[in-house]
Design an enzyme around this catalytic site. Structure first.
Site, mmCIF file in Angstrom:
data_model
loop_
_atom_site.group_PDB
_atom_site.id
_atom_site.type_symbol
_atom_site.label_atom_id
_atom_site.label_comp_id
_atom_site.label_asym_id
_atom_site.label_seq_id
_atom_site.Cartn_x
_atom_site.Cartn_y
_atom_site.Cartn_z
ATOM 1 N N ASN B 150 11.592 -6.338 -16.871
ATOM 2 C CA ASN B 150 11.761 -4.891 -16.988
ATOM 3 C C ASN B 150 13.076 -4.472 -17.641
ATOM 4 O O ASN B 150 13.178 -3.393 -18.199
ATOM 5 C CB ASN B 150 11.634 -4.247 -15.607
ATOM 6 C CG ASN B 150 12.427 -4.963 -14.545
ATOM 7 O OD1 ASN B 150 12.281 -6.165 -14.359
ATOM 8 N ND2 ASN B 150 13.283 -4.248 -13.857
ATOM 9 N N HIS B 200 2.118 3.878 -12.787
ATOM 10 C CA HIS B 200 3.054 4.824 -13.404
ATOM 11 C C HIS B 200 3.825 4.229 -14.579
ATOM 12 O O HIS B 200 4.560 4.937 -15.265
ATOM 13 C CB HIS B 200 4.022 5.406 -12.363
ATOM 14 C CG HIS B 200 5.085 4.475 -11.869
ATOM 15 N ND1 HIS B 200 6.347 4.439 -12.419
ATOM 16 C CD2 HIS B 200 5.096 3.559 -10.874
ATOM 17 C CE1 HIS B 200 7.079 3.546 -11.775
ATOM 18 N NE2 HIS B 200 6.344 2.990 -10.829
ATOM 19 N N THR B 236 -6.055 4.991 4.262
ATOM 20 C CA THR B 236 -7.068 5.795 3.567
ATOM 21 C C THR B 236 -6.958 5.596 2.059
ATOM 22 O O THR B 236 -5.862 5.593 1.502
ATOM 23 C CB THR B 236 -6.872 7.289 3.910
ATOM 24 O OG1 THR B 236 -7.062 7.432 5.313
ATOM 25 C CG2 THR B 236 -7.855 8.174 3.156
ATOM 26 N N CYS B 325 28.272 0.330 -11.853
ATOM 27 C CA CYS B 325 28.483 1.755 -11.578
ATOM 28 C C CYS B 325 27.214 2.574 -11.771
ATOM 29 O O CYS B 325 27.137 3.708 -11.319
ATOM 30 C CB CYS B 325 29.569 2.317 -12.470
ATOM 31 S SG CYS B 325 31.200 1.888 -11.896
HETATM 32 C C1 PLP Z 1 8.760 -5.799 -13.201
HETATM 33 C C2 PLP Z 1 8.549 -4.787 -12.132
HETATM 34 N N1 PLP Z 1 8.015 -5.157 -10.954
HETATM 35 C C3 PLP Z 1 7.806 -4.268 -9.970
HETATM 36 C C4 PLP Z 1 8.148 -2.944 -10.107
HETATM 37 C C5 PLP Z 1 7.922 -2.003 -8.960
HETATM 38 O O1 PLP Z 1 6.842 -1.143 -9.217
HETATM 39 P P1 PLP Z 1 6.566 0.138 -8.331
HETATM 40 O O2 PLP Z 1 7.396 1.239 -8.898
HETATM 41 O O3 PLP Z 1 5.108 0.398 -8.489
HETATM 42 O O4 PLP Z 1 6.916 -0.183 -6.936
HETATM 43 C C6 PLP Z 1 8.713 -2.514 -11.309
HETATM 44 C C7 PLP Z 1 9.103 -1.109 -11.509
HETATM 45 O O5 PLP Z 1 10.209 -0.690 -11.246
HETATM 46 C C8 PLP Z 1 8.932 -3.452 -12.335
HETATM 47 O O6 PLP Z 1 9.484 -3.097 -13.490
#
Ligand code: PLP
Lengths: 129, 386
Positions: B150, B200, B236, B325
């Site tokens: 990420n 998302h 649910t 930071c």
């Molecule tokens: C590589 C990775 N794994 C897991 C997550 C966590 O996803 P979620 O926001 O659905 O908890 C993220 C998002 O921040 C991500 O980039």
């Protein structure tokens, strides 16, 4: 993690006052925070009036976050013109209040400005005993 | 001008996804577990969504477990597989650049007596497959290596990792959250045992994720209750979210995909070109070639990341940083330290993550602003690396 910096903090970050260096300063220091990597250098020029030592000029350089830059900027505007004794009693709360507060996680990056001020005065006094 | 270049943090909901979801708030709001006609309507819509998703991912619908997020899916998989397979061993292997939800799930397992080891990555951010092979032991229960990182967008060789892990007799989990629409996820071809996704990140709604689980492998549920999701995840059903996730995935891999990928790459490459030509003393974090086209992670020597970010933010630009930071826990990015970035350099990076709603005009605006920002902050930097 919203920081919600105040208008004052953003103003001093975007238009920092007394930023730069002083040629032939009376004292100079560099302080760093190993936790967050912030680093601040401070330059001090002192003049004597009526046997009182007064901060004539104070400038700084920063490798730091917005909060760090802003606190150092505000602090310089608050202590220039003060006697060294007054400046030694200067507290972090005074800058913080003037800035309208800082986010709690930013305190440690920002106290660096006060540490630099105390240290540069100490260095000045050590070399002017 | 407002420019959102933080699409790896989250994305704007696609309007057609929203339109699909609204019906399940306004009319078909029944509980999918209820057997009356309103429950039936919800149930049928969501099972259709499950089927559509399974077709895109190439897996069995019954092996998809919807969750509230990828964080939950990762917690469930890491902890659930480890705890249910203790007879197999108590060793867990994860890459050193995993998302915190994987790292901290493994960390929690240490309290249960599990041994956790981190697989190192090279300066390019890529796992060395020979090192991986050597690290897998006979008591290794689970190996977790993400598909796309990420922060730096680097892509691992998931298929080869899966083969090595299986040859060594262990199970493989892949966090594929940042892969859509950049990789062709094919669970059968990749041959992974577990995979996690989050809606998302691809213009779907927040608050819905999924875990693909190979049901031949024992897994202990994280959340127990009414037995929804085949007993693997109670609570649910989030029908609007599930329907939204399916719609978002169909769009992501649908007709617009090719054009989006091409435009996103052009915009990323254009920003990179302008930075390289107009801003001195910069460095790129991670491999440029083995990276998804939406990601650019640049270090600007002598300036602190949070300051760059806030300066850009004051100009209407959204980006992110791995500097201490800039984080809630005041720790610099473990991904950057994982690829060997150190000293002041670790606090000097900005991640630009592009998305389908960005335009070339925005990119030029960002490049113009960035130049000013870096110049301004460098002028008074106390670090003399420039
Ligand atoms: C590589 C990775 N794994 C897991 C997550 C966590 O996803 P979620 O926001 O659905 O908890 C993220 C998002 O921040 C991500 O980039």
């Amino acid at each position: 993690m919203a920081l919600n910096y105040t208008k004052e903090v953003m103003d001093h970050f975007l238009n920092p006052r007394n930023i730069g260096t002083i040629e032939n300063p009376d004292a100079y220091t560099e302080v760093g925070n190993p936790t967050c990597g912030d680093m601040l250098s401070m330059y001090l020029k002192v003049k004597e009036i009526d046997n009182k030592k007064i901060i004539e000029d104070l400038k700084f350089l920063s490798f730091g976050c917005a909060s760090n830059i802003s606190t150092a900027s505000m602090l310089t505007t608050q202590v220039i013109g003060k006697t060294l004794e007054e400046a030694k009693a200067f507290s972090f709360k005074e800058v913080m209040d003037e800035l309208g507060g800082l986010p709690s996680q930013k305190i440690h990056c920002s106290v660096l400005a006060v540490e630099a001020l105390q240290d540069v005065i100490k260095k000045y006094e050590e070399s002017n005993k | 001008m407002e420019v959102y270049l933080d699409n790896s943090a989250t994305t704007k909901l696609d309007n057609s996804v929203l339109l699909k979801m609204i019906n399940f708030f306004e009319s078909d709001y029944g509980n999918a577990s209820s057997i009356h006609f309103k429950g039936e309507a919800s149930y049928n819509a969501q099972e259709k969504a499950r089927k559509e998703i399974s077709e895109i991912l190439n897996c069995e619908p019954k092996n998809i477990v919807f969750t509230s997020s990828a964080t939950e899916a990762n917690n469930m998989i890491i902890k659930g597989v480890a705890r249910a397979n203790k007879t197999k061993g108590n060793h867990i292997l994860i890459s050193s650049i995993e998302h915190p939800c994987v790292l901290n799930s493994a960390e929690q397992l240490k309290k249960d007596g599990f041994e956790v080891e981190h697989i190192p990555v090279g300066a390019d951010g890529i796992i060395d497959l020979e090192i991986l092979e050597k690290m897998i032991r006979s008591d290794t229960v689970l190996v977790s290596v993400m598909a796309v990182n990420n922060e730096i967008g680097v892509i691992q060789d998931v298929k080869s990792i899966a083969k090595i892990v299986h040859d060594k007799g262990s199970f493989y989990h892949v966090d594929a959250v940042q892969s859509i629409p950049y990789l062709d996820i094919d669970i059968k071809d990749w041959n992974v045992d577990f995979l996690s996704l989050s809606a998302h990140k691809f213009y779907g709604p927040k608050g819905v994720g999924l875990a693909y689980i190979n049901k031949n492998i024992k897994i202990e549920p994280l959340i127990v209750g009414g037995g929804q999701e085949f007993g693997f995840r109670s609570s649910t059903y989030n029908t609007p979210g599930i329907v939204g996730m399916a719609e978002a995935m169909k769009i992501a891999y649908g007709l617009e995909r090719e054009d989006n990928l091409k435009r996103i790459k052009e915009m990323r490459d254009h920003l990179l070109y302008r930075i390289q030509n107009e801003i001195p003393e910069i460095f790129i974090n991670g491999s440029l070639s083995r990276r998804t086209p939406n990601n650019l992670n640049v270090g600007f020597k002598g300036v602190e990341g949070e300051a760059i970010l806030m300066d850009l933010s004051s100009k209407g630009i959204c980006v992110s940083t791995g500097s201490a930071c800039g984080s809630a826990n005041l720790k610099a990015s473990h991904v950057l330290s994982g690829i060997g970035v150190s000293g002041y350099f670790i606090h000097s990076n900005i991640r630009f993550s592009f998305g389908k709603y960005n335009t070339m005009k925005e990119v030029d605006y960002v490049a113009d602003c960035l130049k000013d920002t870096i110049e301004r902050l460098r002028k008074f930097s106390s670090v003399k690396s420039v």
